[in-house]
Design an enzyme around this catalytic site. Structure first.
Site, mmCIF file in Angstrom:
data_model
loop_
_atom_site.group_PDB
_atom_site.id
_atom_site.type_symbol
_atom_site.label_atom_id
_atom_site.label_comp_id
_atom_site.label_asym_id
_atom_site.label_seq_id
_atom_site.Cartn_x
_atom_site.Cartn_y
_atom_site.Cartn_z
ATOM 1 N N LEU A 1 0.899 -1.054 -0.126
ATOM 2 C CA LEU A 1 -0.139 0.217 -0.133
ATOM 3 C C LEU A 1 1.032 1.280 -0.177
ATOM 4 C CD1 LEU A 1 -2.631 -0.971 2.936
ATOM 5 C CD2 LEU A 1 -2.489 -1.607 0.490
ATOM 6 N N GLU B 1 3.710 4.240 -0.203
ATOM 7 C CA GLU B 1 4.543 4.691 -1.375
ATOM 8 C C GLU B 1 5.629 5.480 -0.906
ATOM 9 O OE1 GLU B 1 2.090 5.943 -4.624
ATOM 10 O OE2 GLU B 1 1.564 3.987 -4.914
ATOM 11 N N ILE C 1 7.228 -2.566 3.305
ATOM 12 C CA ILE C 1 6.398 -3.803 2.853
ATOM 13 C C ILE C 1 6.884 -4.894 3.917
ATOM 14 C CG2 ILE C 1 5.222 -5.122 1.336
ATOM 15 C CD1 ILE C 1 4.605 -2.061 1.151
ATOM 16 N N ARG D 1 13.017 -6.029 42.732
ATOM 17 C CA ARG D 1 14.331 -5.026 42.585
ATOM 18 C C ARG D 1 14.272 -4.236 43.838
ATOM 19 N NH1 ARG D 1 19.069 -4.240 40.050
ATOM 20 N NH2 ARG D 1 19.802 -2.076 40.211
ATOM 21 N N HIS E 1 12.364 -0.621 35.043
ATOM 22 C CA HIS E 1 13.583 -1.235 34.777
ATOM 23 C C HIS E 1 14.827 -0.489 35.211
ATOM 24 C CE1 HIS E 1 10.843 -4.631 33.249
ATOM 25 N NE2 HIS E 1 12.011 -5.298 33.259
ATOM 26 N N GLY F 1 18.178 1.419 34.347
ATOM 27 C CA GLY F 1 19.134 1.320 33.164
ATOM 28 C C GLY F 1 19.094 0.017 32.399
ATOM 29 N N GLU G 1 -1.511 0.725 9.295
ATOM 30 C CA GLU G 1 -3.015 0.689 9.393
ATOM 31 C C GLU G 1 -3.547 1.959 9.808
ATOM 32 O OE1 GLU G 1 -4.354 -2.468 8.543
ATOM 33 O OE2 GLU G 1 -2.235 -3.244 8.703
HETATM 34 C C1 LIG Z 1 7.300 -1.445 10.977
HETATM 35 C C2 LIG Z 1 6.467 -1.047 9.850
HETATM 36 C C3 LIG Z 1 5.825 -2.004 8.984
HETATM 37 C C4 LIG Z 1 4.952 -1.526 7.804
HETATM 38 N N1 LIG Z 1 4.311 -2.355 6.914
HETATM 39 C C5 LIG Z 1 3.854 -1.933 5.940
HETATM 40 C C6 LIG Z 1 3.508 -3.094 4.835
HETATM 41 O O1 LIG Z 1 3.395 -4.152 5.215
HETATM 42 N N2 LIG Z 1 2.568 -2.436 3.939
HETATM 43 C C7 LIG Z 1 2.340 -1.077 3.851
HETATM 44 O O2 LIG Z 1 1.616 -0.969 2.680
HETATM 45 N N3 LIG Z 1 2.877 -0.158 4.697
HETATM 46 C C8 LIG Z 1 3.669 -0.583 5.833
HETATM 47 N N4 LIG Z 1 4.100 0.264 6.872
HETATM 48 C C9 LIG Z 1 3.738 1.746 6.323
HETATM 49 C C10 LIG Z 1 2.866 2.436 7.310
HETATM 50 O O3 LIG Z 1 1.633 1.977 6.937
HETATM 51 C C11 LIG Z 1 3.192 3.845 6.977
HETATM 52 O O4 LIG Z 1 4.389 4.358 7.566
HETATM 53 C C12 LIG Z 1 1.806 4.769 7.320
HETATM 54 O O5 LIG Z 1 0.759 4.447 6.643
HETATM 55 C C13 LIG Z 1 2.216 6.279 7.426
HETATM 56 O O6 LIG Z 1 2.836 6.757 6.158
HETATM 57 P P1 LIG Z 1 4.033 7.318 6.076
HETATM 58 O O7 LIG Z 1 5.080 6.834 6.904
HETATM 59 O O8 LIG Z 1 4.497 7.814 4.497
HETATM 60 O O9 LIG Z 1 3.774 8.805 6.779
HETATM 61 P P2 LIG Z 1 3.061 10.124 6.112
HETATM 62 O O10 LIG Z 1 1.974 9.696 5.263
HETATM 63 O O11 LIG Z 1 4.064 10.984 5.239
HETATM 64 O O12 LIG Z 1 2.782 11.230 7.205
HETATM 65 C C14 LIG Z 1 3.860 11.582 8.020
HETATM 66 C C15 LIG Z 1 3.283 12.372 9.213
HETATM 67 O O13 LIG Z 1 2.331 13.426 8.944
HETATM 68 C C16 LIG Z 1 0.965 12.984 9.455
HETATM 69 N N5 LIG Z 1 -0.114 13.270 8.456
HETATM 70 C C17 LIG Z 1 -0.319 12.922 7.258
HETATM 71 N N6 LIG Z 1 -1.496 12.983 6.885
HETATM 72 C C18 LIG Z 1 -2.126 13.934 8.060
HETATM 73 C C19 LIG Z 1 -3.489 14.756 8.280
HETATM 74 N N7 LIG Z 1 -4.407 14.817 7.146
HETATM 75 N N8 LIG Z 1 -3.572 15.366 9.232
HETATM 76 C C20 LIG Z 1 -2.582 15.186 10.467
HETATM 77 N N9 LIG Z 1 -1.278 14.682 10.198
HETATM 78 C C21 LIG Z 1 -1.254 14.046 9.158
HETATM 79 C C22 LIG Z 1 1.217 11.699 9.680
HETATM 80 O O14 LIG Z 1 0.203 11.269 10.883
HETATM 81 C C23 LIG Z 1 2.368 11.413 10.061
HETATM 82 O O15 LIG Z 1 2.664 11.796 11.422
HETATM 83 C C24 LIG Z 1 4.806 -0.256 7.688
HETATM 84 C C25 LIG Z 1 5.459 0.727 8.611
HETATM 85 C C26 LIG Z 1 6.051 0.379 9.733
HETATM 86 C C27 LIG Z 1 6.823 1.014 10.471
#
Ligand SMILES: Cc1cc2nc3c(=O)[nH]c(=O)nc-3n(C[C@H](O)[C@H](O)[C@H](O)COP(=O)(O)OP(=O)(O)OC[C@H]3O[C@@H](n4cnc5c(N)ncnc54)[C@H](O)[C@@H]3O)c2cc1C
Length: 393
Positions: free
Chosen positions: A135, A137, A167, A277, A348, A350, A373
Site C-alpha cells: 500500500l 509509497e 512492505i 528489585r 527497569h 538502566g 494501518e
Molecule cells: C514496521 C512497519 C511496518 C509496515 N508495514 C507495512 C506494510 O506491510 N505495507 C504497507 O503498505 N505499509 C507498511 N508500513 C507503512 C505504514 O503503513 C506507513 O508508515 C503509514 O501509513 C504512514 O505513512 P508514512 O510513513 O508515509 O507517513 P506520511 O503519510 O508521510 O505522514 C507523515 C506524518 O504526517 C501525518 N499526517 C499525514 N496526513 C495527515 C493529516 N491529514 N492530518 C494530520 N497529520 C497527518 C502522519 O500522521 C505522520 O505523522 C509499515 C510501517 C512500519 C513502521
C-alpha cells in the site's frame, strides 16, 4: 518466565469457554515455542520462517478463513485474542497472521471471485502462501487516495509501474495485495486492487533498512512494467478504495489486538521486576511513583482491551463496517502499547535499555504499531469527523 496477572480479567468476563481455551493454548504455544527464539532472530536479523511454520498445524494461519477453504474461523473475537496472544510474545509472528487474515484473506472473502477464493485461501490457511500488503509509497502512506503506482490496461491484463515501501514479509510472500491507480486524476476513485504473484516478471524486491524489527526484513517493492493477468483484479476496476477501506477496517482491529498483547507484555515484565528489585532497603514496587506507573499500565491495557473486544463483538454481530470504533481501538491501543513500554523501561531503570531485558525492545516495536494501518493523527482526524457528523461510517 513470568506468566503475568490472572487471565480472567474485566474485559474477559463474558468470553466463552472455547475463547478462553484458545487464549490459554495460544499463550502456552507462544511462550514455549516462540519466546525462547525471538531475541536470537532479532540479533541475527533473520526472518523467523521456522517459527512461522509452526502456526498452520495449529490452525493459526487461517483464523479468519472459513473451514470450507481449509481455515479455522470460529468468530472475529477469537481471531483478536489469537493476535493479542501472539503479539504479546512476537511482533513479527503476529504480523504474519494479521496481514494474512485481515488484509489479504478478508479482502478475498469479501471481494474475490470464487476462483480467487479457491486458488488462494486453502494455500494461505496451510501456510504455503504468506501475504504482503503493498500500500505505502515513498511519497506517502497516509494519503492512499493519491497513489502514484499506476495500472495500465493491456491485452489480457494490466501493467503495473511504481514503488511500494515498508512492505512487511515481502521477501517471503507468495501473494501481494497491491493497490494502484488506473487514473491518477480521479484520486481515490481511480484506485484498483490486485492479487499479485510476486514471482511475476517485472517485480523487484529489495531490503528496506529499519532501526527496529530487523527480523521482519521490511522491503521496497518495485513494479517495472509488471504484467498481471485479468484474473488478478480484486473486485472491480476503479473500485479499489472500498476494498482498501474494508481491509483496513479489519486490519485496524487486528493491529489494535496486537497492541493489547504488547501492552500486556510490558506489564507482565514490569510487575515481577518491581516486586524483586530493591532500592533504599525496600522493593521498588512499594514506592508510590512506581505503583502509579503500574496502575497506569493496567488501566491502559484494560481500556484498550475493552475497546478491541467490543469491536470484535460488533463484527461478530454482523456490523461489517465499524470504522469509528476501529479507529478508536487502534488509536488507544497503539498509544497504550508505546506508553506501557516507556513506563516498563522506566521501572527497569538502566536495565530497561540493556540487551539482557526484553522491555527495551518493545518500545520501537510498539511505536511501529502507531503507523501501520493508519497513524494516530489520521485516526484522531477520522474519529473527530465521525463525532462531528462530517463523515459517515
Ligand atoms: C514496521 C512497519 C511496518 C509496515 N508495514 C507495512 C506494510 O506491510 N505495507 C504497507 O503498505 N505499509 C507498511 N508500513 C507503512 C505504514 O503503513 C506507513 O508508515 C503509514 O501509513 C504512514 O505513512 P508514512 O510513513 O508515509 O507517513 P506520511 O503519510 O508521510 O505522514 C507523515 C506524518 O504526517 C501525518 N499526517 C499525514 N496526513 C495527515 C493529516 N491529514 N492530518 C494530520 N497529520 C497527518 C502522519 O500522521 C505522520 O505523522 C509499515 C510501517 C512500519 C513502521
Amino acid at each position: 518466565m513470568p506468566t503475568g496477572p490472572p487471565l480472567e480479567r474485566g474485559a474477559d468476563f463474558d468470553l466463552s469457554e472455547e475463547q478462553r481455551q484458545v487464549r490459554r493454548s495460544v499463550r502456552e504455544f507462544a511462550e514455549k515455542e516462540i519466546a525462547p527464539h525471538v531475541e536470537r532472530y532479532e540479533q541475527e536479523e533473520r526472518y523467523p520462517l521456522e517459527l512461522i511454520a509452526k502456526l498452520a498445524p495449529l490452525g493459526l494461519m487461517g483464523p479468519m478463513i472459513p473451514e470450507r477453504y481449509g481455515g479455522s474461523f470460529s468468530d472475529v473475537l477469537t481471531y483478536g485474542i489469537i493476535c493479542e496472544e501472539l503479539a504479546r510474545i512476537d511482533w513479527v509472528v503476529a504480523s504474519v497472521v494479521s496481514v494474512q487474515n485481515s488484509l489479504a484473506a478478508s479482502s478475498i472473502l469479501r471481494f474475490g471471485s470464487e476462483a480467487q477464493k479457491d486458488h488462494w485461501l486453502p494455500r494461505m490457511a496451510r501456510g504455503e502462501v504468506l501475504s504482503s500488503a503493498c500500500l505505502t509509497e515513498p511519497d506517502g502512506g497516509t494519503d492512499l487516495g493519491n497513489l502514484r503506482t499506476t495500472a495500465a490496461r493491456v491485452a489480457g491484463g494490466y501493467r503495473l509501474n511504481g514503488t511500494k515501501v515498508f512492505i512487511s514479509h515481502a521477501a517471503h510472500a507468495g501473494l501481494f495485495v497491491v493497490v494502484a491507480t488506473l487514473d491518477r486524476a480521479k484520486k481515490h476513485k481511480g484506485v484498483t486492487a490486485f492479487l499479485v504473484d510476486p514471482d511475476n516478471p517485472g517485480i523487484e524486491i529489495s531490503n528496506f533498512p529499519m532501526r527496529t524489527l530487523k527480523r521482519d526484513n521490511l522491503a521496497e517493492v518495485r513494479f517495472i512494467d509488471a504484467f498481471v493477468p485479468d484474473e488478478s483484479l480484486l473486485g472491480e476496476e476503479q473500485k479499489g478504495f472500498p476494498v482498501l477501506g474494508s481491509a483496513l477496517d479489519m486490519g485496524r482491529y487486528s493491529v489494535a489486538a496486537r497492541c493489547v498483547g504488547q501492552s500486556q507484555r510490558s506489564l507482565d515484565l514490569s510487575i515481577p521486576y518491581a516486586l524483586d528489585r530493591e532500592a533504599f532497603g525496600q522493593k521498588i514496587g512499594e514506592f508510590q511513583m512506581i505503583q502509579q506507573k503500574i496502575a497506569d499500565m493496567v488501566c491502559r491495557t484494560e481500556s484498550a482491551r475493552a475497546l478491541v473486544y467490543r469491536l470484535g463483538r460488533m463484527k461478530d454481530a454482523g456490523i461489517e463496517r465499524a470504522s469509528m470504533e476501529a479507529s478508536m481501538a487502534k488509536l488507544m491501543a497503539s498509544e497504550a502499547a508505546t506508553k506501557n513500554a516507556l513506563d516498563g523501561i522506566q521501572i527497569h531503570g538502566g536495565y530497561g535499555l540493556s540487551a539482557e531485558y526484553e522491555v527495551g525492545r518493545l518500545l520501537l516495536e510498539a511505536k511501529a504499531l502507531e503507523f501501520g494501518e493508519g497513524t494516530s493523527e489520521l485516526h484522531r482526524k477520522l474519529i473527530a469527523e465521525y463525532a462531528l457528523g462530517l463523515r459517515k461510517q
